[in-house]
Structure formats: C-alpha cells, structure tokens
Design a protein around this motif. Structure first.
Motif, short mmCIF file in Angstrom:
data_model
loop_
_atom_site.label_atom_id
_atom_site.label_comp_id
_atom_site.label_asym_id
_atom_site.label_seq_id
_atom_site.Cartn_x
_atom_site.Cartn_y
_atom_site.Cartn_z
N LEU A 2 -42.60 -16.96 16.19
CA LEU A 2 -42.00 -17.85 15.22
C LEU A 2 -42.75 -19.16 15.35
N GLY A 3 -43.19 -19.71 14.22
CA GLY A 3 -44.00 -20.92 14.26
C GLY A 3 -43.61 -21.93 13.21
N PHE A 4 -44.18 -23.13 13.34
CA PHE A 4 -43.93 -24.24 12.44
C PHE A 4 -45.27 -24.78 11.97
N CYS A 5 -45.44 -24.84 10.64
CA CYS A 5 -46.69 -25.34 10.07
C CYS A 5 -46.39 -26.01 8.73
N GLU A 6 -46.86 -27.24 8.57
CA GLU A 6 -46.69 -27.97 7.30
C GLU A 6 -45.23 -28.04 6.86
N GLY A 7 -44.32 -28.23 7.80
CA GLY A 7 -42.91 -28.38 7.47
C GLY A 7 -42.15 -27.09 7.23
N VAL A 8 -42.81 -25.95 7.47
CA VAL A 8 -42.19 -24.64 7.23
C VAL A 8 -42.09 -23.86 8.54
N VAL A 9 -40.97 -23.17 8.72
CA VAL A 9 -40.77 -22.30 9.88
C VAL A 9 -40.87 -20.86 9.42
N GLY A 10 -41.61 -20.04 10.16
CA GLY A 10 -41.73 -18.64 9.78
C GLY A 10 -42.40 -17.81 10.85
N ARG A 11 -42.45 -16.52 10.58
CA ARG A 11 -43.00 -15.52 11.50
C ARG A 11 -44.49 -15.33 11.22
N PHE A 12 -45.27 -15.16 12.30
CA PHE A 12 -46.70 -14.90 12.13
C PHE A 12 -47.19 -13.97 13.24
N SER A 13 -48.34 -13.35 12.97
CA SER A 13 -48.95 -12.43 13.93
C SER A 13 -49.92 -13.18 14.84
N GLY A 14 -49.89 -12.84 16.11
CA GLY A 14 -50.77 -13.46 17.08
C GLY A 14 -52.24 -13.14 16.86
N VAL A 15 -52.55 -12.09 16.11
CA VAL A 15 -53.96 -11.74 15.87
C VAL A 15 -54.62 -12.67 14.86
N ASP A 16 -53.81 -13.45 14.13
CA ASP A 16 -54.34 -14.35 13.10
C ASP A 16 -54.59 -15.76 13.61
#
Length: 87
Positions: free
Chosen positions: A56-70
């Motif tokens: 779970l991450g935070f980027c540009e004011g948005v919280v969401g799920r992402f893959s560690g391979v990216d």
C-alpha cells in the motif's frame, strides 16, 4: 476508501510511512484501489499487504495498492508499530 481512513494514511505518509521507493515504469491503475504512477515518481510505502509482492503506497496525494516489481526500494522497510490511542 473512507475519508477518515484516507486522512489517517495521509498523515502516516507525511511521517515517512515504512519506507520509500521510486517507480521504475509507468503504472496505470487497472482496478479500484490500485495506485497509478509514472516512472521516477517517489512513492511512500505505507505497509506490505498480505498478498505476496504487493504494498500500500502514497503518491501525489493518492493512496493505493502497487506491485513491488514496478519500483526500486530505497533500502529495507521499517517494521510498522501499532499503537492504541486513548479515547
């Protein structure tokens, strides 16, 4: 995500979360809850999800799920500390 939960994650991200990473590719959100980011964007890692390889991450004011391979992590992630709040 409820507004109160989003506010809590945003405050945690402002404190640095459990770590940081940089996007190595552009990533378009495919499902609700996915984090969208562009190559070289900084992402604050909020927690490792139970699903292997996802965070779970935070980027540009948005919280969401992402893959560690990216992404490329900037070192080892911290262990989250759970604290109870007084009422």
């Amino acid at each position: 995500m409820a507004a109160q939960e989003l506010a809590r994650w945003t405050r945690f991200a402002a404190k640095g979360g459990v770590g940081r990473c940089t996007a190595t590719v552009d990533c378009v959100a495919r499902e609700i809850g996915d984090l969208m980011f562009l190559k070289d964007d900084e992402i604050t890692v909020l927690m490792q999800l139970p699903e292997s390889g996802y965070y779970l991450g935070f980027c540009e004011g948005v919280v969401g799920r992402f893959s560690g391979v990216d992404v490329k992590f900037h070192g080892k992630l911290k262990r989250p500390i759970m604290a109870k709040r007084g009422s």
